[in-house]
Design a protein around this motif. Structure first.
Motif, PDB file in Angstrom:
ATOM      1  N   ASP A 124       1.057  -1.347   0.202  1.00  0.00           N
ATOM      2  CA  ASP A 124       0.048  -0.118  -0.018  1.00  0.00           C
ATOM      3  C   ASP A 124       0.784   1.374  -0.236  1.00  0.00           C
ATOM      4  OD1 ASP A 124      -2.160  -1.405   0.148  1.00  0.00           O
ATOM      5  OD2 ASP A 124      -2.598  -1.343   2.044  1.00  0.00           O
ATOM      6  N   ALA A 125       2.230   0.955   0.257  1.00  0.00           N
ATOM      7  CA  ALA A 125       3.171   2.302   0.257  1.00  0.00           C
ATOM      8  C   ALA A 125       2.787   3.000  -0.850  1.00  0.00           C
ATOM      9  CB  ALA A 125       4.095   2.055   1.035  1.00  0.00           C
ATOM     10  N   LYS A 126       3.495   2.727  -2.284  1.00  0.00           N
ATOM     11  CA  LYS A 126       3.575   2.591  -3.744  1.00  0.00           C
ATOM     12  C   LYS A 126       3.186   3.951  -3.305  1.00  0.00           C
ATOM     13  CE  LYS A 126       3.313   1.444  -8.735  1.00  0.00           C
ATOM     14  NZ  LYS A 126       3.052   0.460  -9.198  1.00  0.00           N
ATOM     15  N   SER A 127       2.092   3.564  -3.498  1.00  0.00           N
ATOM     16  CA  SER A 127       1.352   5.493  -4.372  1.00  0.00           C
ATOM     17  C   SER A 127       2.345   6.827  -3.161  1.00  0.00           C
ATOM     18  CB  SER A 127      -0.588   5.937  -3.423  1.00  0.00           C
ATOM     19  OG  SER A 127      -0.388   4.843  -2.589  1.00  0.00           O
ATOM     20  N   ASP A 128       2.515   6.709  -1.689  1.00  0.00           N
ATOM     21  CA  ASP A 128       3.314   7.324  -1.163  1.00  0.00           C
ATOM     22  C   ASP A 128       4.356   7.671  -1.760  1.00  0.00           C
ATOM     23  OD1 ASP A 128       3.555   8.710   1.174  1.00  0.00           O
ATOM     24  OD2 ASP A 128       4.339   7.954   1.880  1.00  0.00           O
ATOM     25  N   PHE A 129       5.078   7.161  -2.690  1.00  0.00           N
ATOM     26  CA  PHE A 129       6.731   7.130  -2.911  1.00  0.00           C
ATOM     27  C   PHE A 129       6.174   7.923  -4.194  1.00  0.00           C
ATOM     28  CE2 PHE A 129       7.891   3.341  -1.003  1.00  0.00           C
ATOM     29  CZ  PHE A 129       9.110   3.216  -0.333  1.00  0.00           C
ATOM     30  N   THR A 130       7.657   9.318  -4.283  1.00  0.00           N
ATOM     31  CA  THR A 130       7.841   9.595  -5.407  1.00  0.00           C
ATOM     32  C   THR A 130       7.377   9.089  -6.985  1.00  0.00           C
ATOM     33  OG1 THR A 130       8.907  11.296  -3.912  1.00  0.00           O
ATOM     34  CG2 THR A 130       8.861  11.342  -6.642  1.00  0.00           C
ATOM     35  N   ASP A 333      10.835   6.753  10.147  1.00  0.00           N
ATOM     36  CA  ASP A 333      11.887   7.022  10.896  1.00  0.00           C
ATOM     37  C   ASP A 333      13.285   7.180  10.624  1.00  0.00           C
ATOM     38  OD1 ASP A 333       9.917   7.734  12.703  1.00  0.00           O
ATOM     39  OD2 ASP A 333       9.943   6.614  14.029  1.00  0.00           O
ATOM     40  N   ASP A 334      13.590   6.011  11.052  1.00  0.00           N
ATOM     41  CA  ASP A 334      15.700   6.188   9.942  1.00  0.00           C
ATOM     42  C   ASP A 334      14.780   6.917   7.714  1.00  0.00           C
ATOM     43  OD1 ASP A 334      16.061   4.609  12.367  1.00  0.00           O
ATOM     44  OD2 ASP A 334      15.809   2.262  11.422  1.00  0.00           O
ATOM     45  N   GLN A 335      14.118   6.897   7.732  1.00  0.00           N
ATOM     46  CA  GLN A 335      14.423   7.448   6.330  1.00  0.00           C
ATOM     47  C   GLN A 335      14.131   8.735   6.541  1.00  0.00           C
ATOM     48  OE1 GLN A 335      10.950   5.370   4.305  1.00  0.00           O
ATOM     49  NE2 GLN A 335      11.563   3.301   4.955  1.00  0.00           N
ATOM     50  N   LEU A 336      13.808   9.406   7.124  1.00  0.00           N
ATOM     51  CA  LEU A 336      13.688  10.825   8.109  1.00  0.00           C
ATOM     52  C   LEU A 336      14.734  11.170   8.154  1.00  0.00           C
ATOM     53  CD1 LEU A 336      11.508  13.152   7.168  1.00  0.00           C
ATOM     54  CD2 LEU A 336      11.266  12.841   9.414  1.00  0.00           C
ATOM     55  N   ASP A 337      15.289  10.587   9.230  1.00  0.00           N
ATOM     56  CA  ASP A 337      16.696  10.735   9.505  1.00  0.00           C
ATOM     57  C   ASP A 337      17.609  11.054   8.056  1.00  0.00           C
ATOM     58  OD1 ASP A 337      18.866  10.911  11.515  1.00  0.00           O
ATOM     59  OD2 ASP A 337      19.577   8.868  10.718  1.00  0.00           O
ATOM     60  N   PHE A 338      17.831   9.548   7.789  1.00  0.00           N
ATOM     61  CA  PHE A 338      19.148   9.250   6.780  1.00  0.00           C
ATOM     62  C   PHE A 338      18.537  10.724   5.404  1.00  0.00           C
ATOM     63  CE2 PHE A 338      20.608   7.463   2.055  1.00  0.00           C
ATOM     64  CZ  PHE A 338      21.290   7.035   3.243  1.00  0.00           C
ATOM     65  N   ILE A 346      15.659  14.947   0.061  1.00  0.00           N
ATOM     66  CA  ILE A 346      14.212  14.454  -0.737  1.00  0.00           C
ATOM     67  C   ILE A 346      13.783  13.324   0.339  1.00  0.00           C
ATOM     68  CG2 ILE A 346      11.988  15.907  -1.239  1.00  0.00           C
ATOM     69  CD1 ILE A 346      13.671  17.443  -2.521  1.00  0.00           C
ATOM     70  N   PRO A 347      13.071  13.124   1.024  1.00  0.00           N
ATOM     71  CA  PRO A 347      12.727  11.655   1.210  1.00  0.00           C
ATOM     72  C   PRO A 347      12.250  11.749   0.183  1.00  0.00           C
ATOM     73  CG  PRO A 347      11.820  13.027   3.003  1.00  0.00           C
ATOM     74  CD  PRO A 347      12.881  14.189   2.224  1.00  0.00           C
ATOM     75  N   LEU A 352       6.850  11.552   4.298  1.00  0.00           N
ATOM     76  CA  LEU A 352       8.014  12.358   4.613  1.00  0.00           C
ATOM     77  C   LEU A 352       8.014  13.169   4.179  1.00  0.00           C
ATOM     78  CD1 LEU A 352       9.692   8.843   5.018  1.00  0.00           C
ATOM     79  CD2 LEU A 352       8.077   9.293   5.876  1.00  0.00           C
ATOM     80  N   ALA A 353       8.100  13.384   2.719  1.00  0.00           N
ATOM     81  CA  ALA A 353       9.034  15.064   2.376  1.00  0.00           C
ATOM     82  C   ALA A 353       8.171  15.681   3.162  1.00  0.00           C
ATOM     83  CB  ALA A 353       9.034  15.373   1.146  1.00  0.00           C
ATOM     84  N   ALA A 354       6.822  15.847   3.513  1.00  0.00           N
ATOM     85  CA  ALA A 354       6.204  16.747   4.433  1.00  0.00           C
ATOM     86  C   ALA A 354       6.091  17.276   5.412  1.00  0.00           C
ATOM     87  CB  ALA A 354       3.986  16.336   4.147  1.00  0.00           C
ATOM     88  N   LYS A 355       7.271  15.866   6.479  1.00  0.00           N
ATOM     89  CA  LYS A 355       7.821  15.881   7.921  1.00  0.00           C
ATOM     90  C   LYS A 355       8.486  16.864   7.727  1.00  0.00           C
ATOM     91  CE  LYS A 355       4.603  12.136   9.166  1.00  0.00           C
ATOM     92  NZ  LYS A 355       4.904  10.850   9.707  1.00  0.00           N
ATOM     93  N   ALA A 356       9.177  16.821   6.377  1.00  0.00           N
ATOM     94  CA  ALA A 356      11.246  17.062   6.516  1.00  0.00           C
ATOM     95  C   ALA A 356      11.297  18.463   7.354  1.00  0.00           C
ATOM     96  CB  ALA A 356      11.603  16.729   4.891  1.00  0.00           C
ATOM     97  N   ASP A 357      11.022  18.858   7.950  1.00  0.00           N
ATOM     98  CA  ASP A 357      11.174  19.955   8.530  1.00  0.00           C
ATOM     99  C   ASP A 357      12.046  21.126   7.846  1.00  0.00           C
ATOM    100  OD1 ASP A 357       9.215  20.149  10.184  1.00  0.00           O
ATOM    101  OD2 ASP A 357      10.264  19.651  11.735  1.00  0.00           O
ATOM    102  N   LYS A 358      13.492  20.805   8.141  1.00  0.00           N
ATOM    103  CA  LYS A 358      14.520  21.622   7.310  1.00  0.00           C
ATOM    104  C   LYS A 358      14.727  21.760   5.609  1.00  0.00           C
ATOM    105  CE  LYS A 358      17.812  19.515  10.533  1.00  0.00           C
ATOM    106  NZ  LYS A 358      19.159  18.589  10.484  1.00  0.00           N
ATOM    107  N   LEU A 359      13.037  20.920   5.853  1.00  0.00           N
ATOM    108  CA  LEU A 359      13.174  21.607   3.732  1.00  0.00           C
ATOM    109  C   LEU A 359      11.597  22.680   3.577  1.00  0.00           C
ATOM    110  CD1 LEU A 359      13.613  17.734   1.910  1.00  0.00           C
ATOM    111  CD2 LEU A 359      15.234  19.568   2.736  1.00  0.00           C
TER     112      LEU A 359
END
Length: 425
Positions: A124-130, A333-338, A346-347, A352-359
């Motif tokens: 189900d995560a497929k649609s979440d990837f760019t 969590d590890d993906q966002l950290d990486f 960019i995740p 996750l991109a939406a949660k990337a505060d530094k971006l």
């Protein structure tokens, strides 16, 4: 994202290939697994990465691997020509179980059955990837890599230097040439695009800025066109303008030339922004590579991603697939950290991109907008290593030796047409 990837070196001569074979040997990075490919009650897996430049990255991926509960995962960090070493290792029984490959495996790896299909891992995560990353790592409906993070290349510039020279951020290639002239002094060069004068990183932007691409939508040669001739002429003009920084202590993927004040503008990667922010907190901006002229092409940024792949010769294919799913699909969590903690990336997943505060602010936010509006996959999946080498060699002759672009484009077309015929047979 270097031919045009993050730190990628194009394939070199046979001597290096021999070195790569010698360098592989039995040093897979795998824990001592005996003949069964296992360590104790758990399978033993070897995972390969190229050498990232950002401090802390190696320790992070080793930490992720150590935390995996279902296998003993040993990370091998590979400096030097990782692509050559990895492609050579895949021909042997001593290669890694899991490895990263720039933009996923090459078409030749897929056609030779060197990598395992991973379509079922995303669920189900497929649609979440760019989507563009998934498309780039898919061949005939089958996914062969899971994107790790999105990288991109862009122009950075010193606001104060442009202001002092009366220069506006360039919107066309001619604007860029004029700006480089005005910004060049006896102490500072106007622009840095790599120590090779842009051969390694400007092949894609030169095409996109002219409204062209490597291949057409129906997978035919994409730039036998007058606009490509003009665009490649501009790269030669830039090289001979005496405005380029050449022979810098580090290459384009490192921000040192820019942060040390050797150049007013640099083509580099999003991952360098933390170091640039530290050097010039409020004195830099970012731009895409500009369009060719007022009426032709569009601004562009190269976008790519290392993809996690599974070696078809692994003794533990199912365990390797399970680990890839755990790390690059489940461990958000590890993906966002990486993506955020070791340079800026960019995740690969939209949530996750939406949660990337530094971006979310400043030049980093501008860069993300460039990806959304002007991003191009570095190369299409059918652009084989031989096609890449043919184009790189042509760029070198055009930019550095003044060869005729029209003649060189025809030479590249002959090579690419032959490769497309081979691939599609």
């Amino acid at each position: 994202m270097t031919g045009v990837t993050r730190r990628r070196l194009l394939a070199m001569g046979g001597g290096l290939a021999a070195m790569a074979v010698a360098g592989c040997g039995s040093n897979t990075g795998r824990a001592d697994a005996g003949s069964g490919g296992s360590s104790g009650d758990k399978p033993a897996l070897a995972q390969w990465y190229h050498q990232y430049g950002e401090a802390g990255t190696q320790q992070a991926v080793e930490r992720y691997a150590k935390a995996y509960p279902d296998a003993t995962v040993t990370v091998q960090w590979s400096p030097g020509d990782y692509d050559k070493k990895m492609s050579t290792a895949l021909l042997t029984d001593q290669g890694p179980d899991v490895f990263e490959s720039v933009n996923g495996p090459t078409i030749d790896m897929i056609k030779a059955n060197q990598v395992v299909e991973l379509t079922d891992l995303l669920g189900d995560a497929k649609s979440d990837f760019t989507p563009s990353l998934i498309d780039r790592m898919t061949y005939r409906g089958k996914l062969y890599a899971v994107p790790q993070v999105t990288d991109m290349q862009l122009l950075v510039y010193r606001k104060s230097l442009l202001s002092a020279a009366g220069v506006q951020p360039p919107e066309t290639v001619d604007d860029l040439l004029a700006a480089a002239h005005k910004l060049t002094t006896d102490k500072v060069k106007g622009l840095f695009v790599g120590n090779d004068g842009g051969v390694g990183v400007l092949g894609g932007p030169a095409l996109w800025s002219a409204g062209l691409d490597y291949l057409t939508e129906d997978n035919q040669f994409g730039f036998d066109d007058p606009a490509a001739i003009e665009s490649l002429h501009k790269l030669r003009e830039l090289f001979t303008s005496k405005t380029l920084l050449l022979g810098a202590p580090t290459d384009w993927s490192d921000p040192s030339a820019f942060t040390q004040g050797l150049t007013a503008m640099q083509f580099t990667g999003l991952w360098t922004l933390p170091a640039i922010q530290k050097a010039f907190p409020d004195d830099f901006g970012v731009l895409p590579w500009p369009k060719l002229n007022a009426t032709t092409g569009k601004p562009s940024v190269p976008v790519g991603a290392y993809g996690s792949c599974v070696n078809a010769k692994s003794k533990n294919v199912d365990a390797a697939k399970k680990f890839v799913k755990w790390l690059w699909v489940d461990q958000t969590d590890d993906q966002l950290d990486f993506a955020q903690s070791y340079g800026f990336h960019i995740p690969a997943r939209k949530s996750l991109a939406a949660k990337a505060d530094k971006l979310k602010s400043g030049p980093a936010a501008d860069a993300v907008e460039f990806v959304n509006e002007n991003g191009h996959a570095q190369t299409p999946i059918l652009w084989s290593p031989k096609s890449s080498t043919a184009y790189s060699d042509a760029l070198n002759r055009i930019i550095r030796s003044g060869a005729d672009p029209a003649t060189e484009i025809k030479t590249v077309k002959t090579a690419v047409d032959a490769e497309l015929k081979r691939i599609n047979n």
